[in-house]
Design a protein around this motif. Structure first.
Motif, short mmCIF file in Angstrom:
data_model
loop_
_atom_site.label_atom_id
_atom_site.label_comp_id
_atom_site.label_asym_id
_atom_site.label_seq_id
_atom_site.Cartn_x
_atom_site.Cartn_y
_atom_site.Cartn_z
N PHE A 36 19.30 17.99 -26.74
CA PHE A 36 19.91 17.12 -25.97
C PHE A 36 20.15 16.42 -25.31
O PHE A 36 20.50 15.52 -24.42
N MET A 37 19.01 15.86 -24.89
CA MET A 37 18.47 14.11 -24.27
C MET A 37 18.99 12.98 -25.39
O MET A 37 17.13 12.85 -25.47
N THR A 38 19.92 12.84 -25.38
CA THR A 38 19.63 11.78 -26.54
C THR A 38 19.20 10.05 -26.10
O THR A 38 18.32 9.90 -26.78
N SER A 39 18.85 9.96 -24.00
CA SER A 39 18.61 9.40 -23.79
C SER A 39 17.04 9.03 -24.33
O SER A 39 16.06 7.85 -24.80
N ASP A 40 16.49 10.46 -24.07
CA ASP A 40 15.40 10.20 -24.85
C ASP A 40 15.33 9.94 -26.15
O ASP A 40 13.94 9.95 -26.39
N MET A 41 15.78 10.21 -26.53
CA MET A 41 15.55 10.51 -28.26
C MET A 41 15.65 9.11 -28.74
O MET A 41 14.86 8.71 -29.95
N TRP A 42 16.82 8.62 -28.08
CA TRP A 42 16.83 6.22 -28.04
C TRP A 42 15.89 6.24 -28.00
O TRP A 42 15.18 5.29 -29.13
N ALA A 43 14.97 6.30 -26.22
CA ALA A 43 14.30 5.83 -26.37
C ALA A 43 12.54 5.96 -27.63
O ALA A 43 12.10 5.27 -27.76
N LEU A 74 16.07 2.56 -21.80
CA LEU A 74 15.75 1.72 -21.47
C LEU A 74 14.75 2.17 -20.39
O LEU A 74 13.48 2.27 -20.24
N GLU A 75 15.43 3.45 -19.35
CA GLU A 75 15.00 3.73 -17.64
C GLU A 75 13.96 5.00 -18.32
O GLU A 75 13.12 4.50 -18.08
N ARG A 76 14.44 5.95 -19.50
CA ARG A 76 13.82 6.66 -19.90
C ARG A 76 12.43 5.92 -20.97
O ARG A 76 11.60 6.93 -20.43
#
Ligand SMILES: Nc1ncnc2c1ncn2[C@@H]1O[C@H](COP(=O)(O)OP(=O)(O)OP(=O)(O)O)[C@@H](O)[C@H]1O
Ligand SMILES: [Mg+2]
Lengths: 286, 257
Positions: free
Chosen positions: B214-221, B41-43
């Protein structure tokens, strides 16, 4: 009579004059047939599956006349009306209005379909259903609304004009279909078992409405019905269809005094006699 | 009334419960592939609100809206022609019969392979892919217009325009709407795919880039945003459909009760 016809500039003129000189079972000598069915046949399909529904049907309807067609279920009454309305071509023979052969829906005619519920637009309210055919008549707005109001009031639906057809009972839907035809003010009104789903009281009222619009507008009215009493009460003449393929068994002139009245006319001894005549014609083995 | 309340509670409660579960279960996650929801959510906020909003989100949405609108107009128009004009019928019927058997999503690879680089090609592929469900539904809808209604139109001598706009279009409306809903889904899928494969801009491109770096948080965002957009688009569609086809919804509800 030939002279009046000659004022019609129409390719089918010679033909129609010929028909005029051999008039078919005219009621009064002065009356000219408005609607003329001559040796009409209708066969559905072709080849081995061909089904001859109507064969060699001949009768006429005079201006301002109410004629009822009676006959057993499946004999071809709806088929006949569809030919008259120009919705399907006759296989042979002709149907004509004022001597003009019908080869498409005639402008002076309206038809109330037997399948009343399927004949209404479910996406339009009652009022808009009645208005739909009027839009292209280019009437002034006031007259259009007047006609719609009158027609809805005449069939007793003036409170339901904002409802959708699917919110109404079968009998009410049937009356919407009738109102739509009335508001269109056709010169020739054809109805296919129009009162089948309404209650007895409303039925009497609609029958009288039918006779009233004939008197008020000189409308020519052709009604298919299963109800012998109704046929006798409404008609100037009753056309009895029978046999398969359908043909005219008899045309019975109904001699009952005008104006007709639900109680007194129906209790006349002549009414019972006429009724018996029609009934025995229908029940007679072919 | 009570029933409605229960339905609402279920409808709102279940997703909330799932999100809560996601939040709690992922909170201490050290798995690089499943980052904590809080991180995602932050990303989400950092990326989309509103850093890349103008450059990427708007771009994707614009492609979706324009492509889908074009597809609808072309699909309905061609559908009318195919159903009613004999020449068009002969020309298009075989193609339609062929396409009818293929699930719309299965067409996506064809259009993806057509995608070149550049905005126009992406728009074209969205439009092309989304045309077919609407086209087929329109043809089917118009062909199944009740013959009694056609007879009524003929007897009352409605003009050609009246027949098309007042009879055929509303009668086929419910079927056209179902087709348009499938088209919307297809347009959305092709929009994402076209960005993933042929672009460096847009939500799809950003999401794929994040995955590859490999920026998984960005991917999920990114996936979250796509989910929200898809959900929102469908919701808007439903609301409009229920408004336009209120007669149909009402008659169906009455027929069921
Ligand atoms: N489009 C069609 N194609 C083939 N056969 C048809 C078609 N329409 C009607 N028929 C057949 O023609 C015959 C007469 O049908 P029609 O509907 O005209 O009868 P009807 O006298 O109106 O009957 P009812 O009193 O029950 O309304 C029936 O046997 C019917 O199956
Ligand atoms: Mg019938």
């Amino acid at each position: 009579m030939t002279r009046t016809l000659a004022t019609h500039h129409h390719p089918g003129m010679e033909n129609s004059m010929e028909l005029q000189e051999n008039p078919v079972a005219l009621g009064t000598a002065a009356a000219r047939p408005r609607l003329e069915v001559t040796a009409l046949s209708k066969t559905y399909g072709s080849g081995p599956n061909a089904k001859c529904v109507i064969e060699d049907l001949t009768f006429t309807v005079t201006t301002g006349e109410v004629v009822c067609i009676v006959g057993p279920s499946g004999v071809g009454k709806t088929t006949l009306l569809k030919c008259l309305a120009g919705l399907q071509p006759a296989t042979s023979g002709t149907a004509a209005i004022d001597g003009r052969r019908i080869d498409g829906p005639p402008p002076e005619m309206a038809l109330v379909f037997q399948d009343y519920s399927r004949s209404l637009m479910p996406w339009l309210t009652v009022r808009k259903n009645v208005r739909l055919p009027l839009r292209h008549l280019r009437l002034p707005a006031q007259e259009m609304n007047q006609r719609i109001d009158d027609a809805l009031r005449a069939v007793g639906l003036d409170g339901s004009d904002g409802k959708y057809p699917w919110q109404l009972s079968g009998g009410m839907q049937q009356r919407v279909a009738i109102a739509r035809a009335l508001a269109y003010r056709p010169e020739i009104l054809i109805m296919d078992e129009p009162f089948a789903s309404v209650d007895a009281q409303t039925r009497f009222e609609l029958e009288d409405l039918c006779l009233k619009i004939r008197d008020d507008f000189g409308m020519t009215i052709l009604v298919v019905t299963h109800d012998i009493d109704e046929a006798v009460y409404l008609s100037d003449r009753v056309v009895v269809l029978g046999a398969k393929p359908a043909r005219v068994l008899d045309v019975i002139g109904i001699d009952l005094p005008a104006p007709r009245d639900q109680i007194s006319t129906r209790s006349l001894p002549e009414f019972a006699e006429q009724r018996t005549t029609v009934l025995s014609m229908i029940r007679k083995p072919a | 009334m009570n029933r409605r309340l229960i339905n609402w509670t279920l409808g709102v409660g279940t997703p909330l419960l799932l999100v809560t579960a996601w939040w709690v279960l992922s909170e201490n996650s050290t798995n690089t592939f499943f980052p904590p929801l809080s991180a995602t959510l932050e990303r989400f906020q950092a990326l989309w609100l509103f850093d890349h909003f103008g450059s990427d989100v708007m771009l994707s949405l614009r492609n979706l809206v324009i492509g889908y609108a074009l597809a609808t107009v072309i699909g309905v128009g061609l559908g009318f022609a195919t159903a009613l004009v004999p020449v068009a019928r002969w020309a298009l019927d075989p193609l339609i019969h062929f396409l009818r058997g293929i699930p719309p999503v299965a067409l996506v690879p064809i259009f993806i392979s057509l995608i070149g680089f550049g905005l126009e090609m992406r728009l074209v592929s969205i439009t092309l892919a989304a045309v077919f469900p609407t086209l087929i539904a329109t043809v089917d809808g118009i062909r199944s217009v009740d013959s009694t209604l056609k007879d009524v139109s003929a007897v009352y001598r409605l003009s050609r325009g009246e027949k098309l706009a007042q009879v055929y279009l509303p009668a086929a409306g419910p079927q056209i709407a179902s087709g348009m809903q499938v088209s919307l889904q297809v347009a959305f899928i092709v929009m994402i795919a076209s960005e993933m494969l042929g672009s460096s801009q847009g939500i799809g491109a950003m999401t794929l880039l994040a995955q590859q770096s490999f920026m998984t948080s960005d991917m999920w965002a990114g996936i979250l945003l796509l989910g929200v957009i898809g959900f929102g688009a469908n919701l808007v569609f439903e609301v409009i459909k229920n408004k336009v086809l209120a007669w149909y919804v009402g008659s169906k509800r009455l027929a069921r009760s």
